[in-house]
Motif scaffolding. Structure first.
Motif, short mmCIF file in Angstrom:
data_model
loop_
_atom_site.label_atom_id
_atom_site.label_comp_id
_atom_site.label_asym_id
_atom_site.label_seq_id
_atom_site.Cartn_x
_atom_site.Cartn_y
_atom_site.Cartn_z
N PHE A 182 91.42 -29.95 85.00
CA PHE A 182 92.49 -30.70 84.33
C PHE A 182 92.63 -32.10 84.92
N LYS B 118 90.38 -35.77 81.52
CA LYS B 118 91.73 -36.11 81.03
C LYS B 118 92.04 -35.59 79.63
N LYS B 119 90.99 -35.14 78.92
CA LYS B 119 91.27 -34.59 77.57
C LYS B 119 90.98 -33.09 77.50
N ARG C 129 98.35 -30.06 77.15
CA ARG C 129 96.96 -29.62 77.12
C ARG C 129 96.80 -28.13 77.44
N THR C 130 97.94 -27.45 77.52
CA THR C 130 97.92 -26.03 77.90
C THR C 130 98.72 -25.20 76.91
N ARG D 203 91.40 -29.21 77.48
CA ARG D 203 92.53 -28.35 77.10
C ARG D 203 92.18 -26.89 77.39
N LYS E 130 102.40 -30.21 84.93
CA LYS E 130 101.54 -31.40 84.91
C LYS E 130 100.85 -31.65 83.57
N TYR E 131 100.50 -30.59 82.86
CA TYR E 131 99.67 -30.76 81.66
C TYR E 131 100.21 -29.97 80.46
N LEU F 269 100.50 -25.85 85.63
CA LEU F 269 99.91 -26.34 84.37
C LEU F 269 101.00 -26.89 83.46
#
Ligand code: 3PG
Length: 306
Positions: free
Chosen positions: A238, A242-243, A265-266, A245, A261-262, A258
């Motif tokens: 991750f 940067k892209k 994307r999760t 998923r 931070k993301y 996850l």
């Protein structure tokens, strides 16, 4: 009159439970249901007089077998049987079975559904992307992977697979392109879908040596067991890509990090629900009941895994 326990912490759909009952009534087997239990002690107590048990992801470990002195057979209504201690079963003379293929379409539909959900930015109203024309690679080519391939081809995806235990013809017959190296899975896929069991060899096998090979905008789909992924390396992926998923049909151990931070994307299901359809519950539950009846009535051991 053999006594069957149906022990499901995550219960079957009502329709499935009715059909399991009908199967056992018809064969004149006695049965009890233990559903939604919150303490493993309830399972152990219920096992005391069971000669057969139908489970889902319920844990049949050494302690469970020790609590089941009359047990002859355990059937996992589903595919993965990593929740059964096979050594303990064998040591106690208990036959263990699964019901391969019975819930696979449901899992495949969820895998595709989660891919669409991510491709469309979790339905956030912004411009997303389509699955059509993208490369899907299936790691493992068992029942779930085959159903996933059929749906993906219908959508217009280009489908590849890698399975070291299967002949390439099995994939080509399904219109799927075979890959010859595990690394190629990660290099090739826009979407990479895991369909490997959790074994001593596969646990944490999806690690940086493979994840680092992925395209920057790849999506990893896990409807297998969370243990197959090295989660430290997942977090590293991750951070580096940067892209990238990730979708998972079960909450990963690193879920909190996850989501913090993301979150865009999760996605993960709050509770494993790939096989949570009325149809899958019916198929796998009724198959389990039939396998138990055939075992007691005819000594049939088809689908034995120990
Ligand atoms: C399986 O191995 O069949 C699936 O993971 C389904 O598990 P479940 O019965 O706990 O939903």
């Amino acid at each position: 009159m053999p006594k069957v326990l149906i022990a499901t912490e995550k219960p079957f759909a009502a329709e499935a439970a009715q059909k399991i009952k009908a199967e056992l009534d018809n064969a004149k087997f006695a049965y009890t249901f233990l559903e939604n239990y919150t303490d493993v002690k309830e399972l152990h107590a219920a096992l005391a007089d069971a000669e057969a048990v139908i489970i889902r992801s319920d844990i049949m470990d050494e302690a469970a077998f020790a609590a089941a002195p009359k047990l002859k057979i355990v059937v996992r209504a589903g595919a993965g049987y990593d929740n059964i201690d096979l050594k303990a079963a064998t040591a106690k003379g208990v036959i263990a079975m699964n019901t391969p293929g019975q819930n696979s379409n449901a899992v495949a539909e969820l895998a595709i559904g989660m891919m669409i959900y991510m491709a469309r930015g979790k339905f956030n109203g912004k411009s997303g992307s389509e699955l059509s024309g993208k490369k899907l690679v299936l790691y493992g080519f068992g029942f779930v992977a085959r159903y996933t391939a059929r749906i993906a081809k219908g959508i217009g995806m280009e489908v590849y697979a890698y399975d070291p235990y299967l002949a390439n013809e099995i994939m080509t017959k399904e219109g799927v392109k075979p890959l010859s190296k595990v690394e190629d899975i990660f290099k090739t896929g826009d979407y990479i879908s895991l369909h490997i069991p959790a074994t001593a060899d596969t646990k944490k096998s999806i690690n940086w040596s493979l994840l680092s090979l992925m395209k920057d905008n790849a999506t990893l789909v896990n409807t297998a067991r969370k243990e197959v992924i090295d989660e430290d390396d997942l977090l590293k992926t991750f951070a580096e890509k940067k892209k990238f998923r990730f979708v998972s049909d079960v909450e990963p151990g690193c879920a909190a990090e996850l989501m913090e931070k993301y979150p865009e994307r999760t996605y993960y299901t709050p509770k494993k629900m790939g096989a949570q359809t009325s149809e899958a519950n019916t198929n796998s539950g009724v198959a389990a009941a039939k396998q138990i009846i055939a075992f007691f009535n005819n000594g049939d051991k088809t689908f034995k895994v120990n």
